[in-house]
Write a protein that holds these residues in place. Structure first.
Motif, PDB file in Angstrom:
ATOM      1  N   LEU A  10      17.734  23.222  -9.441  1.00  0.00           N
ATOM      2  CA  LEU A  10      17.099  24.246  -8.163  1.00  0.00           C
ATOM      3  C   LEU A  10      18.094  25.397  -7.706  1.00  0.00           C
ATOM      4  N   ALA A  11      16.950  26.252  -7.433  1.00  0.00           N
ATOM      5  CA  ALA A  11      17.434  27.593  -7.104  1.00  0.00           C
ATOM      6  C   ALA A  11      16.859  28.125  -5.846  1.00  0.00           C
ATOM      7  N   ILE A  12      18.099  27.940  -4.414  1.00  0.00           N
ATOM      8  CA  ILE A  12      18.278  28.720  -3.884  1.00  0.00           C
ATOM      9  C   ILE A  12      18.801  29.866  -2.989  1.00  0.00           C
ATOM     10  N   PRO A  13      18.293  30.206  -1.967  1.00  0.00           N
ATOM     11  CA  PRO A  13      18.383  31.861  -1.823  1.00  0.00           C
ATOM     12  C   PRO A  13      19.789  31.657  -0.786  1.00  0.00           C
ATOM     13  N   CYS A  14      20.867  31.988  -1.113  1.00  0.00           N
ATOM     14  CA  CYS A  14      22.184  32.353  -0.079  1.00  0.00           C
ATOM     15  C   CYS A  14      22.303  34.055   0.332  1.00  0.00           C
ATOM     16  N   LYS A  15      22.980  33.892   1.598  1.00  0.00           N
ATOM     17  CA  LYS A  15      22.860  35.219   1.813  1.00  0.00           C
ATOM     18  C   LYS A  15      24.108  36.112   1.883  1.00  0.00           C
ATOM     19  N   ASP A  16      25.672  35.192   0.929  1.00  0.00           N
ATOM     20  CA  ASP A  16      27.074  35.464   1.354  1.00  0.00           C
ATOM     21  C   ASP A  16      27.877  34.602   0.674  1.00  0.00           C
ATOM     22  N   LEU A  17      27.489  34.954  -0.848  1.00  0.00           N
ATOM     23  CA  LEU A  17      28.578  34.252  -1.712  1.00  0.00           C
ATOM     24  C   LEU A  17      29.859  33.364  -1.305  1.00  0.00           C
ATOM     25  N   GLU A  18      30.303  34.238  -0.417  1.00  0.00           N
ATOM     26  CA  GLU A  18      31.899  33.289   0.029  1.00  0.00           C
ATOM     27  C   GLU A  18      32.085  32.023   0.821  1.00  0.00           C
ATOM     28  N   GLU A  19      31.053  32.798   1.919  1.00  0.00           N
ATOM     29  CA  GLU A  19      31.240  31.517   1.841  1.00  0.00           C
ATOM     30  C   GLU A  19      29.953  30.236   2.193  1.00  0.00           C
ATOM     31  N   THR A  20      28.966  30.647   1.205  1.00  0.00           N
ATOM     32  CA  THR A  20      28.716  29.528   0.428  1.00  0.00           C
ATOM     33  C   THR A  20      29.503  28.721  -0.187  1.00  0.00           C
ATOM     34  N   VAL A  21      30.152  29.418  -1.333  1.00  0.00           N
ATOM     35  CA  VAL A  21      31.376  28.636  -2.312  1.00  0.00           C
ATOM     36  C   VAL A  21      31.983  27.625  -0.995  1.00  0.00           C
ATOM     37  N   TRP A  22      32.336  28.068   0.243  1.00  0.00           N
ATOM     38  CA  TRP A  22      33.279  27.494   0.968  1.00  0.00           C
ATOM     39  C   TRP A  22      31.886  25.527   1.722  1.00  0.00           C
ATOM     40  N   PHE A  23      31.476  26.756   1.790  1.00  0.00           N
ATOM     41  CA  PHE A  23      30.381  25.405   2.390  1.00  0.00           C
ATOM     42  C   PHE A  23      30.073  23.878   1.055  1.00  0.00           C
ATOM     43  N   TYR A  24      29.550  24.463   0.319  1.00  0.00           N
ATOM     44  CA  TYR A  24      29.167  23.259  -0.878  1.00  0.00           C
ATOM     45  C   TYR A  24      30.317  23.130  -1.838  1.00  0.00           C
ATOM     46  N   GLU A  25      31.719  23.900  -1.578  1.00  0.00           N
ATOM     47  CA  GLU A  25      32.649  23.070  -1.871  1.00  0.00           C
ATOM     48  C   GLU A  25      33.909  21.958  -0.742  1.00  0.00           C
ATOM     49  N   LYS A  26      32.743  22.577   0.705  1.00  0.00           N
ATOM     50  CA  LYS A  26      33.736  20.774   1.098  1.00  0.00           C
ATOM     51  C   LYS A  26      33.357  20.072   1.694  1.00  0.00           C
TER      52      LYS A  26
END
Length: 132
Positions: A10-26
């Motif tokens: 699945l491919a989805i949009p994100c607005k900021d890579l850092e906050e995206t990594v933070w969320f999905y790792e959490k």
């Protein structure tokens, strides 16, 4: 039924890579790859790719028609995901609830919202035959 030799993508949009990594790792997802314009995760055994695309963020997301997530086949795994999301203080879009109470398709569910307003549903069916 799912074959073990296949991985959903699945491919989805994100607005900021850092906050995206933070969320999905959490959330417990493993960062698999990172590029200047995207990050790829092991999302509970499947592949989610978050493409840097701030112009494509849904500013007013709704649960329907677009969301994605996990259907747990074991209640303990659902409970663990809920406990982890709560402990990590991830943002809930909808708090835990029971849908279709008293019917065969009764299930427990909650929704999270990621930093780019993508909605993620986590659910567990009491009757596993209703998972599909």
């Amino acid at each position: 039924m799912r074959e073990t030799n296949k991985i959903f993508h699945l491919a989805i949009p994100c607005k900021d890579l850092e906050e995206t990594v933070w969320f999905y790792e959490k959330l417990g997802c493993k960062l698999a790859r990172r590029y200047d314009d995207r990050v790829t995760f092991d999302f509970f055994g499947d592949q989610v790719v978050c493409h840097l695309s701030p112009e494509n963020i849904d500013e007013k997301p709704t649960m329907y028609p677009r969301h994605f997530g996990i259907t747990f086949l074991e209640k303990e795994a659902y409970d663990q995901a809920l406990e982890s999301a709560t402990k990590e203080e991830l943002k809930f879009f909808q708090k835990p609830m029971v849908r279709f109470r008293g019917k065969q398709e009764e299930h427990m569910t909650f929704f999270l919202i990621d930093p780019a307003n993508n909605l993620l549903e986590f659910k567990y069916y009491h009757d596993s035959s209703m998972a599909y």
